[in-house]
Each structure stands twice: as structure tokens, then as C-alpha cells.
Design a protein around this motif. Structure first.
Motif, PDB file in Angstrom:
ATOM      1  N   PRO A  10      -2.303   5.622  12.035  1.00  0.00           N
ATOM      2  CA  PRO A  10      -1.468   5.825  10.846  1.00  0.00           C
ATOM      3  C   PRO A  10      -1.992   7.016  10.034  1.00  0.00           C
ATOM      4  O   PRO A  10      -3.196   7.278   9.997  1.00  0.00           O
ATOM      5  CB  PRO A  10      -1.631   4.517  10.071  1.00  0.00           C
ATOM      6  CG  PRO A  10      -2.056   3.507  11.076  1.00  0.00           C
ATOM      7  CD  PRO A  10      -2.848   4.268  12.100  1.00  0.00           C
ATOM      8  N   ILE A  11      -1.090   7.725   9.392  1.00  0.00           N
ATOM      9  CA  ILE A  11      -1.456   8.935   8.645  1.00  0.00           C
ATOM     10  C   ILE A  11      -2.474   8.640   7.556  1.00  0.00           C
ATOM     11  O   ILE A  11      -3.422   9.399   7.370  1.00  0.00           O
ATOM     12  CB  ILE A  11      -0.200   9.622   8.080  1.00  0.00           C
ATOM     13  CG1 ILE A  11       0.635  10.166   9.240  1.00  0.00           C
ATOM     14  CG2 ILE A  11      -0.560  10.753   7.120  1.00  0.00           C
ATOM     15  CD1 ILE A  11       2.001  10.689   8.848  1.00  0.00           C
ATOM     16  N   PHE A  12      -2.338   7.518   6.832  1.00  0.00           N
ATOM     17  CA  PHE A  12      -3.294   7.217   5.757  1.00  0.00           C
ATOM     18  C   PHE A  12      -4.706   7.078   6.318  1.00  0.00           C
ATOM     19  O   PHE A  12      -5.672   7.466   5.668  1.00  0.00           O
ATOM     20  CB  PHE A  12      -2.872   5.990   4.943  1.00  0.00           C
ATOM     21  CG  PHE A  12      -3.130   4.664   5.608  1.00  0.00           C
ATOM     22  CD1 PHE A  12      -4.321   3.999   5.398  1.00  0.00           C
ATOM     23  CD2 PHE A  12      -2.173   4.084   6.431  1.00  0.00           C
ATOM     24  CE1 PHE A  12      -4.565   2.771   6.002  1.00  0.00           C
ATOM     25  CE2 PHE A  12      -2.402   2.857   7.037  1.00  0.00           C
ATOM     26  CZ  PHE A  12      -3.601   2.203   6.833  1.00  0.00           C
ATOM     27  N   GLU A  13      -4.839   6.540   7.529  1.00  0.00           N
ATOM     28  CA  GLU A  13      -6.164   6.418   8.152  1.00  0.00           C
ATOM     29  C   GLU A  13      -6.706   7.788   8.541  1.00  0.00           C
ATOM     30  O   GLU A  13      -7.912   8.028   8.445  1.00  0.00           O
ATOM     31  CB  GLU A  13      -6.109   5.508   9.376  1.00  0.00           C
ATOM     32  CG  GLU A  13      -6.006   4.039   9.029  1.00  0.00           C
ATOM     33  CD  GLU A  13      -6.052   3.140  10.255  1.00  0.00           C
ATOM     34  OE1 GLU A  13      -6.486   3.592  11.343  1.00  0.00           O
ATOM     35  OE2 GLU A  13      -5.649   1.978  10.134  1.00  0.00           O
ATOM     36  N   GLN A  14      -5.838   8.674   8.978  1.00  0.00           N
ATOM     37  CA  GLN A  14      -6.269  10.025   9.334  1.00  0.00           C
ATOM     38  C   GLN A  14      -6.742  10.786   8.100  1.00  0.00           C
ATOM     39  O   GLN A  14      -7.723  11.534   8.168  1.00  0.00           O
ATOM     40  CB  GLN A  14      -5.132  10.780  10.020  1.00  0.00           C
ATOM     41  CG  GLN A  14      -4.790  10.200  11.392  1.00  0.00           C
ATOM     42  CD  GLN A  14      -3.667  10.943  12.045  1.00  0.00           C
ATOM     43  OE1 GLN A  14      -3.803  12.132  12.346  1.00  0.00           O
ATOM     44  NE2 GLN A  14      -2.550  10.267  12.270  1.00  0.00           N
ATOM     45  N   THR A  50       1.410   7.646   0.993  1.00  0.00           N
ATOM     46  CA  THR A  50       0.585   7.607   2.203  1.00  0.00           C
ATOM     47  C   THR A  50      -0.819   8.122   1.901  1.00  0.00           C
ATOM     48  O   THR A  50      -1.819   7.501   2.267  1.00  0.00           O
ATOM     49  CB  THR A  50       1.230   8.450   3.318  1.00  0.00           C
ATOM     50  OG1 THR A  50       2.531   7.925   3.584  1.00  0.00           O
ATOM     51  CG2 THR A  50       0.401   8.441   4.573  1.00  0.00           C
ATOM     52  N   VAL A  51      -0.882   9.259   1.229  1.00  0.00           N
ATOM     53  CA  VAL A  51      -2.179   9.842   0.863  1.00  0.00           C
ATOM     54  C   VAL A  51      -2.915   8.910  -0.091  1.00  0.00           C
ATOM     55  O   VAL A  51      -4.107   8.647   0.079  1.00  0.00           O
ATOM     56  CB  VAL A  51      -2.000  11.243   0.242  1.00  0.00           C
ATOM     57  CG1 VAL A  51      -3.323  11.771  -0.286  1.00  0.00           C
ATOM     58  CG2 VAL A  51      -1.398  12.199   1.262  1.00  0.00           C
ATOM     59  N   ALA A  52      -2.186   8.402  -1.088  1.00  0.00           N
ATOM     60  CA  ALA A  52      -2.804   7.509  -2.074  1.00  0.00           C
ATOM     61  C   ALA A  52      -3.403   6.272  -1.407  1.00  0.00           C
ATOM     62  O   ALA A  52      -4.481   5.812  -1.803  1.00  0.00           O
ATOM     63  CB  ALA A  52      -1.784   7.106  -3.130  1.00  0.00           C
TER      64      ALA A  52
END
Length: 126
Positions: A10-14, A50-52
Motif C-alpha cells: 500500500p502507498i501509505f506503507e511505502q 494516504t500520506v497522512a
């Protein structure tokens, strides 16, 4: 910043891994300011939420801290915490499955050690 995201996680994990990697490799040091959520959003062209999510997980884990109105900063013990977590993960994600497969294939300890030494030699040549 490396702008390369993939479909493996997932993008947030990246995003979380990207900040963590910078702490581990010394790019970000204790009390350094990390890029703001908005800066990361602009760079990666991803959703703010997502970033948050990735950044907030780092806050919850005690890796970074927020100063209201100023930004987010690296906790003094962040590198040690991250290294300990990654070492634990390394054992469970890589070593245990490797040892299980090696046992199925009948490798001896000496053969595994020989393979590791061979790989180290190959890596040193690069």
C-alpha cells in the motif's frame, strides 16, 4: 526524494518506509525536520489522506514527533527503534522461511554458510 512507488505494498506503507529508510541511512538525523505532508503529496502526486496515514503511524510508533505549526521531526531514538524492528522483521520474514526451505531441501549448516559466503563475495565484486 525518490518518486518511485510500486504495487507491491500500500502507498501509505511505502511513504512510511521511505521516511524510515532515510532515518536508518542517516539522511535524517535526530530532531531533523521531515518533509511536510503537503510536500510529500506534491512529490508523489498521491492523496493527502494516504500520506497522512503513513506519517501518523510513524508518530504513533514514536519515530517522529509533531510540533504544531512548525512541522514533524525525527525522534532522538528513532534509528535504534527502527533498526530493532527491522531486525525482528528480517528474522521472521526472511530467515525463518529460508531455514524451513533449506531443511526441506536437505541443506546442511555448512552448505548454507558456504552459500552465504559465496553471495558475499559476489556482492563485494559489484
Amino acid at each position: 526524494m525518490s518518486g518511485m512507488l510500486n504495487d507491491k505494498k500500500p502507498i501509505f506503507e511505502q511513504i512510511k518506509d521511505w521516511v524510515s529508510d532515510q532515518i536508518i541511512d542517516g539522511t535524517l538525523k535526530p530532531h531533523d525536520r521531515i518533509p511536510s505532508t503537503n510536500e510529500i503529496v506534491q512529490f508523489y502526486k498521491v492523496n493527502h489522506l494516504t500520506v497522512a496515514k503513513g506519517v501518523n503511524q510513524l508518530v504513533e510508533e514514536g519515530i517522529i514527533y509533531k510540533k504544531r505549526g512548525v512541522g514533524m521531526f525525527v525522534e532522538p531514538e528513532a534509528k535504534n527503534v527502527l533498526l530493532d524492528d527491522r531486525k525482528d522483521s528480517f528474522v521472521s520474514e526472511y530467515l525463518e522461511p529460508m531455514m524451513q526451505e533449506a531443511a526441506k531441501l536437505g541443506f546442511t549448516k555448512q552448505e548454507i554458510e558456504g552459500l552465504i559466503q559465496e553471495m558475499e563475495g559476489n556482492m563485494n565484486e559489484k
